[in-house]
Design a protein around this motif. Sequence first.
Motif, PDB file in Angstrom:
ATOM      1  N   LEU B  70       0.862  -1.179   0.000  1.00  0.00           N
ATOM      2  CA  LEU B  70       0.000   0.000   0.000  1.00  0.00           C
ATOM      3  C   LEU B  70       0.896   1.225   0.000  1.00  0.00           C
ATOM      4  O   LEU B  70       1.794   1.352   0.820  1.00  0.00           O
ATOM      5  N   GLN B  72       1.438   5.631  -0.767  1.00  0.00           N
ATOM      6  CA  GLN B  72       0.904   6.978  -0.889  1.00  0.00           C
ATOM      7  C   GLN B  72       1.611   7.601  -2.066  1.00  0.00           C
ATOM      8  O   GLN B  72       2.842   7.620  -2.118  1.00  0.00           O
ATOM      9  N   ASN B  82      -3.113   4.919   0.274  1.00  0.00           N
ATOM     10  CA  ASN B  82      -3.536   3.521   0.339  1.00  0.00           C
ATOM     11  C   ASN B  82      -3.803   2.917  -1.034  1.00  0.00           C
ATOM     12  O   ASN B  82      -4.712   2.099  -1.201  1.00  0.00           O
ATOM     13  N   ASN B 100       1.937   3.454   6.581  1.00  0.00           N
ATOM     14  CA  ASN B 100       1.957   2.647   7.805  1.00  0.00           C
ATOM     15  C   ASN B 100       3.370   2.333   8.305  1.00  0.00           C
ATOM     16  O   ASN B 100       3.602   1.301   8.898  1.00  0.00           O
ATOM     17  N   LEU B 147      -3.269   4.059   8.376  1.00  0.00           N
ATOM     18  CA  LEU B 147      -2.715   3.804   7.053  1.00  0.00           C
ATOM     19  C   LEU B 147      -2.160   5.123   6.521  1.00  0.00           C
ATOM     20  O   LEU B 147      -1.406   5.772   7.201  1.00  0.00           O
ATOM     21  N   GLN B 502      -3.036  -7.983   5.263  1.00  0.00           N
ATOM     22  CA  GLN B 502      -3.201  -6.546   5.418  1.00  0.00           C
ATOM     23  C   GLN B 502      -3.597  -6.171   6.846  1.00  0.00           C
ATOM     24  O   GLN B 502      -3.190  -5.143   7.352  1.00  0.00           O
ATOM     25  N   ALA B 534      -8.445  -2.665   3.708  1.00  0.00           N
ATOM     26  CA  ALA B 534      -8.801  -2.040   2.433  1.00  0.00           C
ATOM     27  C   ALA B 534      -8.968  -3.079   1.323  1.00  0.00           C
ATOM     28  O   ALA B 534      -9.642  -2.832   0.334  1.00  0.00           O
TER      29      ALA B 534
END
Lengths: 95, 974
Positions: B70, B72, B82, B100, B147, B502, B534
């Motif tokens: 995941l 950004q 995410n 994270n 997250l 996750q 997610a």
Amino acid sequence: MLLIPCPWCGPRDEIEFRCGGQSHIQRPEPFDAVSDEAWADYLFTRINPKGVSYERWLHVFGCRQWFNVARDTRTHEIHAVYRMGEPKPDLRGVE
Amino acid sequence: MSGRRLPGGGRIDRNRPLNFTFEGRPYRGYVGDTLASALLAAGVRVVGRSFKYHRPRGLLAAGVEEANALVQVGEGARAEVNLRATEVELHEGLTARAVNCWPSARFDVGAVNNLFGRLLPAGFYYKTFMWPDWRWFEPVIRRAAGLGRPSILPDPDRYETRHAHCDLLVVGSGPAGLAAALAASRRGERVMLVEQDPLPGGSLLWRPAQIDGRSGSDWAERAAAEIAAAPDALVLTRTTAIGYFDHNALALLERVAGAAGSPGPDHRPRQRLWSVRARRVVLAAGALERPLVFPGNDRPGVMLASAVSEYAARWAARAGDEAVVFTNNDSAYAAAHALLDTGGRVAAVVDSRPAPPARRTASLQARGVRTLLGASIVATHGRPALTGVTIRDAEGHDHRVAADVLAMSGGWNPTVHLFSQSGGALVWDGEQALFRPGRSAQAEVSVGAAAGEFGLSTAIEQGWRAGGGEGAPPLADAADERWTIGPLWRVPARGKAFVDFQNDVTADDIALSARENFVSVEHLKRYTTLGMAADQGKTSNVNALAIMAELTGRPIADVGTTRFRPPFTPATFGAIGGRARGELFQPLRRLPAHDRHVQAGAAFEEYGGWLRPAHYPGAGESAHAAEQREALAVRRAVGLFDGSPLGKIDVVGADAAEFLDRIYANTLSTLKVGRARYGLMLNEQGAVIDDGVTVRLAADHFLVGTTGGGADRIAAWLEEWLQCEWPDLDVLVAPVTTAWAVLTLSGPKARDVLDAAGVDMAIGEEDFPHMTFRECRVAGVPARISRVSFTGEVSFEVSVAADRACELWDRLRLAGAPFGLAPVGIEAWMLLRMEMGYLHLGADTDGATTPDDIGWGRVLKRRRDFVGRRSLTRPELLRKDRLQFVGVEAVDSTVPVPVGSHLRSPGLPSGSEGYVTSSGLSPTLGRGVALAMVRAGRSRYGEELLVITGEGRGRRVRVTVPGVRGPGGEPLDG
């Protein structure tokens, strides 16, 4: 989102409509002969069927007409639409 | 260095390199790469940290089911959080960070959680932080577990919504979906083909195949082009079907312009949400591979076998040099071949089945690969990423083998998410160990891998038939091979074996859940947070429920799945909101003379959906001072008020008077033509729902006046009664509120101003008395005037066609200037009616207020039925201690009492005997005036009560009749 066949406009998205709740409710009259119990029943008692529900719907963003819908509350299938004042359709075999 | 770029092959453009950064370090990839494939090819092994234990994680998958990577993407207002790195298309200058973890994915201080892992089982937070209050701990825990960090800046991009209809909607453009769309488009149907990837083809983009004599990807490209060229067909790539709703309504999310985190390049929206109504739907969404559950299965380097194949074939990115394959089924053997074909070494294939099909093992043994049957992997080694595995063979001996990639396969899950959302029932297929679609609930059919059919020929044929294809379907050159599986739901060995990567849920957490009797899948999910991340458990749910089935000795079919909910993959709020944000979120209506109010310096506020002048502050004047000045102008000279939003409904027909008698609580049929009457409307429960002044224009024509807020509601109310209850009445109802602008002159000089403006009739008190109505011309403009008053002063309510509002406003202001005319806003208007004690429906009343509560008990004397009539004699409505409408005046101070504060007898220690409904400072008297609902209020005039202003504090007030009275008890207006 339901696809509702308006009797005047044809099939339209649910967002064009407003549901008016249970149909075929008889308004008790004359007012001075109606018991408190009968009146309370008219005001507050509604059936909550698992199966075919007979409802009033208004095509509020369309022809602005009220009509009746026979909708299955389990599947959202619409078995029939019919005009105000018409009797319930015969749905034996469906209910 | 572990993963590497292969010298040739792949669907990347080696002539177009792209620079990007991940975690602040520069890297290079190519057009055609995803962020994930570029990182893999660059040898990056740790791409993120896990949610709870902050363990280092690498790529697990190549598609939407990715659980670990995941990221950004982008900075500032366009930062997107995410995102799955497997779905992020690479572009020049892309900047990405792992979510994270802090300060970085490779070194993360939160990893200290991993050392205490034994102390952090499922339910740990719920059990530990109960005392004294979970809310003390929640912010800290949430921050540690969060997250990505979304931008708090306004989103600079545009999003839009589209509605579409089609004969056939096909979800997924793999071989089955393409065949369906091709067949239907050749029949001339309106077809929509939806593909979440930038390219059509699905598994044909990476699985070796030959169809109609071409390579699979060639065939896919040509088929998609043919469909797109059909006149009524639409192929949408980068578009995900995220929800399947009733009556074949589906939501699609299309990523239109600009890669994630980059500025949109042009006029187009960034994303588009499609709302599609399809006559038929074909679900060809493929299948997702399941991980195996064994200790250390989350170490970077452990990947799904199909992902290893896909990275190699599609992006020329080999996941490692030295591989071990761990499987319980035939499909993973292809990954071993893919690794060998691309120059990698395969140290061993570990198959948990004692006797897999001989042709599978033979083909590998022929290439020199060791196959261990009836074996499993019980540990992985390497820090932070994989360097070796421990294999336990069929005899129970452990062997340590060096490896930098472990390709695993626990079987396949058909992508049944949309099918399940559509209401269809899943069935357990024991032979293939998967849930596949059973009976459909809507006009829908699942085909290919989404239906649990993994053979290429079968998938194409199913799609072709579902699309209505006639004749022979496109032909795959190889016959379908059956694949077999021997379920292995978890390897019985000590150590953290992850089920949900996750959300960091392990096999031990599921065992704990079972021990504590959270055995239903819905309870399991909520207790362990399994499948709640997610990714919604795309790789974890079936493994989890199968483990629960084993632990509780039930068949998997009986354990069942949790509900699949939309969206299939996360959707942005921007796309869901579309254009409905900012001023367009709830567009406000503007008055016909809006521009004139702006010129007059109005301060606008929203009232019931209208933007209306609250007051007209002069230079340096406060809002309070302005409303006081405006109210005084009405009392002493004249004010001009825009009342256009007041509801106006034409009621016409032979039975109009009879109809209104049934609707209103008071009688309208006796009203004479040209006269006006105040009326109350009730609902069937006997509560007041609207009030207003109705005028009779002709014997069969009434103009019903409603409150501003009631304009649309009451028009609909009248229609409902006419259509549903009294269809025999000859009446037409037409709402005409916005056809008319209403400008009201009010004050002792109102008549002078109207005279000066020019009116073509006599307007003296005898000629044109209170509560009458005339049609005339004012300053040459055709007008209707009602003599009604909401202020207590002489008032002329002048209505003109909406498009002449500005003209009338100008003429009245010009004529009024010598008389001291002031524009008056709503706040002053409310003060004036408060001084008079006039009821304001909705402010002084609520949904339980009856006519008697506001002093209209006389309607009870009506001898005929009307809406709500019978309810007025219900025992509850006849109680003597109901809240009644009264005035209250402060005894100890001139300061207004606060609206909403409760009233109580000084002798009572607690409780409430009513509350203040309206309050303000009377400019006429220089002290507070207020209205209230008080228990049995009308019998308590003169009594002193306390307005409760705080714990143990109160202000003394006296109950009065509503409205300020002169010294002799006379109303203020004489």
